[in-house]
Scaffold this motif. Structure first.
Motif, PDB file in Angstrom:
ATOM      1  N   GLN A 127       0.806  -1.215   0.000  1.00 23.28           N
ATOM      2  CA  GLN A 127       0.000   0.000   0.000  1.00 23.28           C
ATOM      3  C   GLN A 127       0.839   1.265   0.000  1.00 23.28           C
ATOM      4  O   GLN A 127       0.316   2.353   0.177  1.00 23.28           O
ATOM      5  N   GLY A 128       2.139   1.111  -0.171  1.00 24.53           N
ATOM      6  CA  GLY A 128       3.020   2.263  -0.182  1.00 24.53           C
ATOM      7  C   GLY A 128       4.362   1.896  -0.770  1.00 24.53           C
ATOM      8  O   GLY A 128       4.691   0.714  -0.899  1.00 24.53           O
ATOM      9  N   PRO A 129       5.128   2.917  -1.121  1.00 25.04           N
ATOM     10  CA  PRO A 129       6.437   2.657  -1.720  1.00 25.04           C
ATOM     11  C   PRO A 129       7.470   2.256  -0.666  1.00 25.04           C
ATOM     12  O   PRO A 129       7.271   2.469   0.523  1.00 25.04           O
ATOM     13  N   GLY A 130       8.554   1.708  -1.145  1.00 28.01           N
ATOM     14  CA  GLY A 130       9.667   1.407  -0.257  1.00 28.01           C
ATOM     15  C   GLY A 130       9.939  -0.077  -0.148  1.00 28.01           C
ATOM     16  O   GLY A 130       9.071  -0.910  -0.400  1.00 28.01           O
ATOM     17  N   ASP A 131      11.160  -0.375   0.230  1.00 31.09           N
ATOM     18  CA  ASP A 131      11.602  -1.744   0.463  1.00 31.09           C
ATOM     19  C   ASP A 131      11.423  -2.031   1.950  1.00 31.09           C
ATOM     20  O   ASP A 131      12.130  -1.463   2.793  1.00 31.09           O
ATOM     21  N   VAL A 132      10.472  -2.884   2.270  1.00 31.09           N
ATOM     22  CA  VAL A 132      10.147  -3.142   3.664  1.00 31.09           C
ATOM     23  C   VAL A 132      11.346  -3.657   4.448  1.00 31.09           C
ATOM     24  O   VAL A 132      11.515  -3.330   5.627  1.00 31.09           O
ATOM     25  N   TRP A 133      12.219  -4.445   3.816  1.00 35.05           N
ATOM     26  CA  TRP A 133      13.370  -5.003   4.532  1.00 35.05           C
ATOM     27  C   TRP A 133      14.403  -3.923   4.830  1.00 35.05           C
ATOM     28  O   TRP A 133      15.025  -3.936   5.894  1.00 35.05           O
ATOM     29  N   GLN A 134      14.568  -2.968   3.929  1.00 37.49           N
ATOM     30  CA  GLN A 134      15.467  -1.846   4.190  1.00 37.49           C
ATOM     31  C   GLN A 134      14.892  -0.961   5.296  1.00 37.49           C
ATOM     32  O   GLN A 134      15.612  -0.512   6.183  1.00 37.49           O
ATOM     33  N   LEU A 135      13.584  -0.733   5.242  1.00 38.04           N
ATOM     34  CA  LEU A 135      12.942   0.069   6.284  1.00 38.04           C
ATOM     35  C   LEU A 135      13.026  -0.629   7.635  1.00 38.04           C
ATOM     36  O   LEU A 135      13.282   0.018   8.659  1.00 38.04           O
ATOM     37  N   ALA A 136      12.840  -1.951   7.662  1.00 37.01           N
ATOM     38  CA  ALA A 136      12.963  -2.702   8.913  1.00 37.01           C
ATOM     39  C   ALA A 136      14.391  -2.589   9.460  1.00 37.01           C
ATOM     40  O   ALA A 136      14.590  -2.454  10.667  1.00 37.01           O
ATOM     41  N   THR A 137      15.366  -2.618   8.562  1.00 35.73           N
ATOM     42  CA  THR A 137      16.770  -2.452   8.971  1.00 35.73           C
ATOM     43  C   THR A 137      16.970  -1.086   9.616  1.00 35.73           C
ATOM     44  O   THR A 137      17.613  -0.974  10.674  1.00 35.73           O
ATOM     45  N   GLU A 138      16.399  -0.047   9.017  1.00 34.59           N
ATOM     46  CA  GLU A 138      16.523   1.305   9.581  1.00 34.59           C
ATOM     47  C   GLU A 138      15.864   1.393  10.954  1.00 34.59           C
ATOM     48  O   GLU A 138      16.399   2.034  11.869  1.00 34.59           O
ATOM     49  N   ILE A 139      14.721   0.740  11.111  1.00 33.86           N
ATOM     50  CA  ILE A 139      14.033   0.743  12.408  1.00 33.86           C
ATOM     51  C   ILE A 139      14.891   0.040  13.456  1.00 33.86           C
ATOM     52  O   ILE A 139      15.061   0.539  14.575  1.00 33.86           O
ATOM     53  N   ILE A 140      15.443  -1.093  13.083  1.00 35.00           N
ATOM     54  CA  ILE A 140      16.285  -1.841  14.023  1.00 35.00           C
ATOM     55  C   ILE A 140      17.510  -1.023  14.417  1.00 35.00           C
ATOM     56  O   ILE A 140      17.863  -0.935  15.587  1.00 35.00           O
ATOM     57  N   LEU A 141      18.154  -0.406  13.444  1.00 31.28           N
ATOM     58  CA  LEU A 141      19.315   0.431  13.764  1.00 31.28           C
ATOM     59  C   LEU A 141      18.903   1.611  14.642  1.00 31.28           C
ATOM     60  O   LEU A 141      19.658   2.018  15.528  1.00 31.28           O
ATOM     61  N   GLY A 142      17.716   2.135  14.411  1.00 35.80           N
ATOM     62  CA  GLY A 142      17.209   3.203  15.267  1.00 35.80           C
ATOM     63  C   GLY A 142      16.974   2.728  16.686  1.00 35.80           C
ATOM     64  O   GLY A 142      17.306   3.421  17.650  1.00 35.80           O
ATOM     65  N   LEU A 143      16.429   1.541  16.829  1.00 37.26           N
ATOM     66  CA  LEU A 143      16.197   0.992  18.165  1.00 37.26           C
ATOM     67  C   LEU A 143      17.500   0.689  18.892  1.00 37.26           C
ATOM     68  O   LEU A 143      17.618   0.918  20.095  1.00 37.26           O
ATOM     69  N   THR A 144      18.468   0.153  18.163  1.00 32.62           N
ATOM     70  CA  THR A 144      19.734  -0.205  18.814  1.00 32.62           C
ATOM     71  C   THR A 144      20.566   1.026  19.136  1.00 32.62           C
ATOM     72  O   THR A 144      21.437   0.972  19.997  1.00 32.62           O
ATOM     73  N   GLY A 145      20.317   2.106  18.423  1.00 32.48           N
ATOM     74  CA  GLY A 145      21.105   3.327  18.601  1.00 32.48           C
ATOM     75  C   GLY A 145      22.255   3.412  17.611  1.00 32.48           C
ATOM     76  O   GLY A 145      22.993   4.381  17.614  1.00 32.48           O
TER      77      GLY A 145
END
Length: 151
Positions: A127-145
């Motif tokens: 329902q939207g643009p973007g690579d979900v796996w790349q976005l998930a990677t960014e979220i994980i890196l954001g969570l880890t700091g």
């Protein structure tokens, strides 16, 4: 006209595999909360390789982010983190992970990650643009700091 039901052992194996994936999804969230980017990204890559639906992973990460954002808001308003975790239903064995994760972040970080998670969820659902796996990677890196160290 209907195919015969699968043998019982096939159902058992399918259920066992599903349980393994569920545990891995929870381990992914725990590794991210613990700040272990290397382990979290390895788990994410394994889930991707096994064909686990990205929607399930995004649900898990988003659930964690909502709890973290709520706790961060409470702490910024002067409430005790321990009391907030109890009120939010954070299990005792996870409170150390949550406490360390909240301590690594600045106010508003979790809200930014929730916005990114919404984008990833939309991408996962087509329902939207973007690579979900790349976005998930960014979220994980954001969570880890680790996103701050790279910047």
């Amino acid at each position: 006209t209907h195919p015969p039901p699968p043998p019982l052992y096939t159902l058992y194996l399918s259920s066992a595999a599903s349980d393994v994936y569920k545990r891995q999804v929870y381990k992914l969230a725990d590794a991210a909360l613990a700040g272990d980017a290397k382990r979290a990204l390895k788990i994410l890559a394994g889930l991707n390789a096994e064909g686990v639906e990205a929607v399930i992973i995004m649900w898990s990460l988003t659930r964690e982010l909502r709890t973290l954002a709520k706790l961060d808001d409470l702490v910024r308003q002067g409430q005790d983190l321990s009391g907030g975790m109890r009120a939010a239903g954070v299990w005792n064995n996870r409170q150390g992970l949550v406490r360390s994760c909240v301590g690594r972040h600045q106010h508003g970080d979790f809200h930014k990650l929730i916005k990114l998670a919404r984008k990833a969820d939309a991408a996962a659902k087509g329902q939207g643009p973007g690579d979900v796996w790349q976005l998930a990677t960014e979220i994980i890196l954001g969570l880890t700091g680790d996103d701050r160290r790279a910047a």
